[in-house]
Design a protein around this motif. Structure first.
Motif, PDB file in Angstrom:
ATOM      1  N   ASP A  54       2.951   0.922  -0.488  1.00 53.75           N
ATOM      2  CA  ASP A  54       2.903   1.760  -1.693  1.00 53.75           C
ATOM      3  C   ASP A  54       3.274   0.915  -2.895  1.00 53.75           C
ATOM      4  OD1 ASP A  54       2.253   3.904  -0.164  1.00 53.75           O
ATOM      5  OD2 ASP A  54       4.062   5.083  -0.597  1.00 53.75           O
ATOM      6  N   THR A  55       2.453   0.935  -3.926  1.00 49.51           N
ATOM      7  CA  THR A  55       2.699   0.069  -5.072  1.00 49.51           C
ATOM      8  C   THR A  55       1.836   0.461  -6.247  1.00 49.51           C
ATOM      9  OG1 THR A  55       2.744  -2.252  -5.795  1.00 49.51           O
ATOM     10  CG2 THR A  55       0.934  -1.594  -4.352  1.00 49.51           C
ATOM     11  N   ASP A  56       2.251   0.082  -7.418  1.00 46.95           N
ATOM     12  CA  ASP A  56       1.401   0.073  -8.599  1.00 46.95           C
ATOM     13  C   ASP A  56       0.888  -1.359  -8.758  1.00 46.95           C
ATOM     14  OD1 ASP A  56       0.092   0.777 -10.941  1.00 46.95           O
ATOM     15  OD2 ASP A  56       1.838   1.754 -11.843  1.00 46.95           O
ATOM     16  N   THR A  57       0.117  -1.615  -9.781  1.00 50.33           N
ATOM     17  CA  THR A  57      -0.409  -2.955 -10.002  1.00 50.33           C
ATOM     18  C   THR A  57       0.737  -3.959 -10.162  1.00 50.33           C
ATOM     19  OG1 THR A  57      -0.512  -2.499 -12.378  1.00 50.33           O
ATOM     20  CG2 THR A  57      -2.524  -2.137 -11.106  1.00 50.33           C
ATOM     21  N   CYS A  58       0.580  -5.133  -9.536  1.00 48.73           N
ATOM     22  CA  CYS A  58       1.583  -6.186  -9.657  1.00 48.73           C
ATOM     23  C   CYS A  58       1.030  -7.484  -9.093  1.00 48.73           C
ATOM     24  CB  CYS A  58       2.891  -5.810  -8.944  1.00 48.73           C
ATOM     25  SG  CYS A  58       2.722  -5.565  -7.159  1.00 48.73           S
ATOM     26  N   GLU A  59       1.659  -8.586  -9.453  1.00 53.34           N
ATOM     27  CA  GLU A  59       1.199  -9.892  -9.005  1.00 53.34           C
ATOM     28  C   GLU A  59       1.379 -10.062  -7.504  1.00 53.34           C
ATOM     29  OE1 GLU A  59      -0.636 -13.372  -8.904  1.00 53.34           O
ATOM     30  OE2 GLU A  59      -0.518 -12.044 -10.660  1.00 53.34           O
ATOM     31  N   GLY A  60       2.443  -9.501  -6.947  1.00 49.82           N
ATOM     32  CA  GLY A  60       2.657  -9.615  -5.511  1.00 49.82           C
ATOM     33  C   GLY A  60       1.527  -9.007  -4.707  1.00 49.82           C
ATOM     34  N   LEU A  61       0.954  -7.912  -5.199  1.00 46.36           N
ATOM     35  CA  LEU A  61      -0.159  -7.279  -4.514  1.00 46.36           C
ATOM     36  C   LEU A  61      -1.387  -8.185  -4.533  1.00 46.36           C
ATOM     37  CD1 LEU A  61      -1.339  -4.802  -3.101  1.00 46.36           C
ATOM     38  CD2 LEU A  61      -1.808  -3.830  -5.360  1.00 46.36           C
ATOM     39  N   VAL A  62      -1.647  -8.813  -5.665  1.00 44.82           N
ATOM     40  CA  VAL A  62      -2.774  -9.743  -5.764  1.00 44.82           C
ATOM     41  C   VAL A  62      -2.563 -10.932  -4.824  1.00 44.82           C
ATOM     42  CG1 VAL A  62      -4.031 -11.294  -7.314  1.00 44.82           C
ATOM     43  CG2 VAL A  62      -3.309  -9.036  -8.116  1.00 44.82           C
TER      44      VAL A  62
ATOM     45  N   THR B  78       3.108 -12.110   6.190  1.00 40.13           N
ATOM     46  CA  THR B  78       3.886 -12.474   5.009  1.00 40.13           C
ATOM     47  C   THR B  78       4.038 -11.258   4.106  1.00 40.13           C
ATOM     48  OG1 THR B  78       2.897 -14.684   5.106  1.00 40.13           O
ATOM     49  CG2 THR B  78       4.103 -14.110   3.108  1.00 40.13           C
ATOM     50  N   ALA B  79       5.267 -10.984   3.694  1.00 43.34           N
ATOM     51  CA  ALA B  79       5.538  -9.876   2.781  1.00 43.34           C
ATOM     52  C   ALA B  79       5.583 -10.377   1.344  1.00 43.34           C
ATOM     53  CB  ALA B  79       6.872  -9.218   3.141  1.00 43.34           C
ATOM     54  N   HIS B  80       4.981  -9.608   0.447  1.00 46.33           N
ATOM     55  CA  HIS B  80       4.993  -9.922  -0.981  1.00 46.33           C
ATOM     56  C   HIS B  80       5.563  -8.723  -1.731  1.00 46.33           C
ATOM     57  CE1 HIS B  80       2.420 -13.594  -0.777  1.00 46.33           C
ATOM     58  NE2 HIS B  80       2.012 -13.013   0.337  1.00 46.33           N
ATOM     59  N   GLU B  81       6.411  -9.000  -2.695  1.00 46.26           N
ATOM     60  CA  GLU B  81       7.077  -7.920  -3.423  1.00 46.26           C
ATOM     61  C   GLU B  81       6.071  -7.017  -4.120  1.00 46.26           C
ATOM     62  OE1 GLU B  81       9.575 -10.453  -5.722  1.00 46.26           O
ATOM     63  OE2 GLU B  81      11.349 -10.000  -4.508  1.00 46.26           O
ATOM     64  N   ALA B  82       6.236  -5.711  -3.929  1.00 44.64           N
ATOM     65  CA  ALA B  82       5.379  -4.713  -4.548  1.00 44.64           C
ATOM     66  C   ALA B  82       6.182  -3.928  -5.592  1.00 44.64           C
ATOM     67  CB  ALA B  82       4.809  -3.791  -3.480  1.00 44.64           C
ATOM     68  N   ARG B  83       5.518  -2.970  -6.239  1.00 38.96           N
ATOM     69  CA  ARG B  83       6.156  -2.231  -7.341  1.00 38.96           C
ATOM     70  C   ARG B  83       6.119  -0.738  -7.026  1.00 38.96           C
ATOM     71  NH1 ARG B  83       4.904  -1.023 -13.113  1.00 38.96           N
ATOM     72  NH2 ARG B  83       2.700  -1.510 -12.760  1.00 38.96           N
TER      73      ARG B  83
ATOM     74  N   LEU C 245      -9.388  -2.801  -9.384  1.00 40.56           N
ATOM     75  CA  LEU C 245      -9.012  -3.934 -10.227  1.00 40.56           C
ATOM     76  C   LEU C 245      -8.222  -4.964  -9.436  1.00 40.56           C
ATOM     77  CD1 LEU C 245      -7.937  -2.127 -13.527  1.00 40.56           C
ATOM     78  CD2 LEU C 245      -9.865  -3.706 -13.270  1.00 40.56           C
ATOM     79  N   MET C 246      -7.276  -4.504  -8.612  1.00 40.12           N
ATOM     80  CA  MET C 246      -6.483  -5.426  -7.811  1.00 40.12           C
ATOM     81  C   MET C 246      -7.357  -6.168  -6.803  1.00 40.12           C
ATOM     82  SD  MET C 246      -3.221  -5.308  -8.801  1.00 40.12           S
ATOM     83  CE  MET C 246      -4.102  -5.556 -10.353  1.00 40.12           C
TER      84      MET C 246
ATOM     85  N   ALA D 285      10.163  -2.841  -1.679  1.00 36.87           N
ATOM     86  CA  ALA D 285       8.813  -2.428  -1.287  1.00 36.87           C
ATOM     87  C   ALA D 285       7.956  -3.677  -1.206  1.00 36.87           C
ATOM     88  CB  ALA D 285       8.227  -1.441  -2.281  1.00 36.87           C
ATOM     89  N   TYR D 286       7.097  -3.717  -0.193  1.00 40.02           N
ATOM     90  CA  TYR D 286       6.306  -4.928   0.046  1.00 40.02           C
ATOM     91  C   TYR D 286       4.850  -4.592   0.338  1.00 40.02           C
ATOM     92  CZ  TYR D 286      10.897  -7.066   0.602  1.00 40.02           C
ATOM     93  OH  TYR D 286      12.192  -7.497   0.384  1.00 40.02           O
ATOM     94  N   ALA D 287       3.980  -5.468  -0.123  1.00 42.43           N
ATOM     95  CA  ALA D 287       2.615  -5.553   0.382  1.00 42.43           C
ATOM     96  C   ALA D 287       2.620  -6.606   1.477  1.00 42.43           C
ATOM     97  CB  ALA D 287       1.650  -5.938  -0.736  1.00 42.43           C
TER      98      ALA D 287
END
Length: 286
Positions: free
Chosen positions: A175-183, A138-143, A218-219, A149-151
């Motif tokens: 590749d991402t910064d902090t975001c809800e999709g990553l969590v 499952t892909a989740h939107e990353a930042r 943190l994530m 970009a996806y996690a």
């Protein structure tokens, strides 16, 4: 489920590792299935130490920066120009909507047919699961500063000898910064393979590009991930620094990805002891 670190250097290949590429293997009771998370610059050659390219079941791309996708061009050559013939179906490639055109342009091909003769290109829909063999991906939107970009969350359900089924979860940040999709991608993961390209005090004022070790920790804490494996560390970033930063914000098992190391990803268990990968010239692992 097993995770082999093919390449883990951030942004471009380093002296000890190609750019991002991770081989994930799980068994459905009939045969092993092998998928790739990213196929970054320099990774295709090293990948052949661990498997025959004909045994790739699918490639899943987090985004279209070259250090995560460019060796798809080399794989196209391996498929299209093998003098003996490929002898297999097209390789399925999941990625952003622009993947097929971007790869054709990178290799100097016309968009039609581009690489469609060799790859079955499919594009992500965020939070919509893809099922393949024992895997659910499952892909989740990353930042990250690209169009898409996806996690990526990988769940593997494998039958055991006692008749039960074990499900394990690997999360990959891309590749991402902090975001809800990553969590969301890393929620309760048995292993969280997470980038840590930036350092606090040097890069932390940059928003929306990469994580520092502190942010990665943190994530992982917010997601409740059981183990954190830091990756995508560029040559100019200190491994010791990002580990120390992550330890300030995450109290679970912590390690740094190293090219050539294989981990077991087991549900609820401790991270398996890493095993050294084969050396160049060793027989292929099937």
């Amino acid at each position: 489920m097993k995770l082999t670190i093919v390449g883990c250097t951030g942004s471009f290949p380093g002296p000890g590792s190609p750019a991002s590429c991770y081989l994930v293997t799980a068994h459905d009771g009939q045969r092993p299935w092998r998928i790739l998370l990213d196929l970054g610059s320099g990774s295709l050659g090293v990948l052949q130490r661990y498997m025959d390219l004909r045994d790739i079941d699918a490639v899943f791309l987090s985004h279209l920066h070259p250090d995560h996708c460019m060796d798809l061009c080399g794989l196209h050559v391996a498929v299209h120009w093998d003098p003996a013939g490929w002898g297999r179906e097209r390789i399925t490639v999941w990625g952003p909507e622009a993947t097929a055109d971007r790869m054709a342009t990178a290799y100097g091909l016309e968009l039609d047919p581009g690489m469609h003769e060799d790859f079955d290109f499919r594009h992500w829909t965020a939070r919509e699961p893809v099922r393949l063999g024992p895997f659910t991906i499952t892909a989740h939107e990353a930042r990250h500063p690209v169009d898409e970009a996806y996690a990526i969350r990988v769940e593997a359900s494998e039958p055991l000898s006692d008749g039960t089924v074990r499900t394990s979860v690997l999360a990959y940040s891309g590749d991402t910064d902090t975001c809800e999709g990553l969590v969301e991608a890393a929620r309760d993961a048995d292993m969280f393979l997470c980038e840590a390209a930036f350092e606090e005090g040097r890069d932390d004022a940059i928003d929306g590009v990469h994580l520092t070790g502190r942010r990665a920790g943190l994530m992982a804490t917010e997601a409740g991930a059981r183990r954190l494996l830091l990756t995508h560390v560029p040559v100019w970033t200190s491994v010791n620094t990002v580990v120390d930063e992550a330890r300030e914000t995450y109290d679970g098992g912590l390690a740094v990805a190293v090219s050539g190391v294989t981990y077991g990803v087991w549900s609820g268990d401790r991270l398996a002891e890493p095993k050294a990968g084969p050396k160049a010239g060793d027989p292929l692992h099937r």
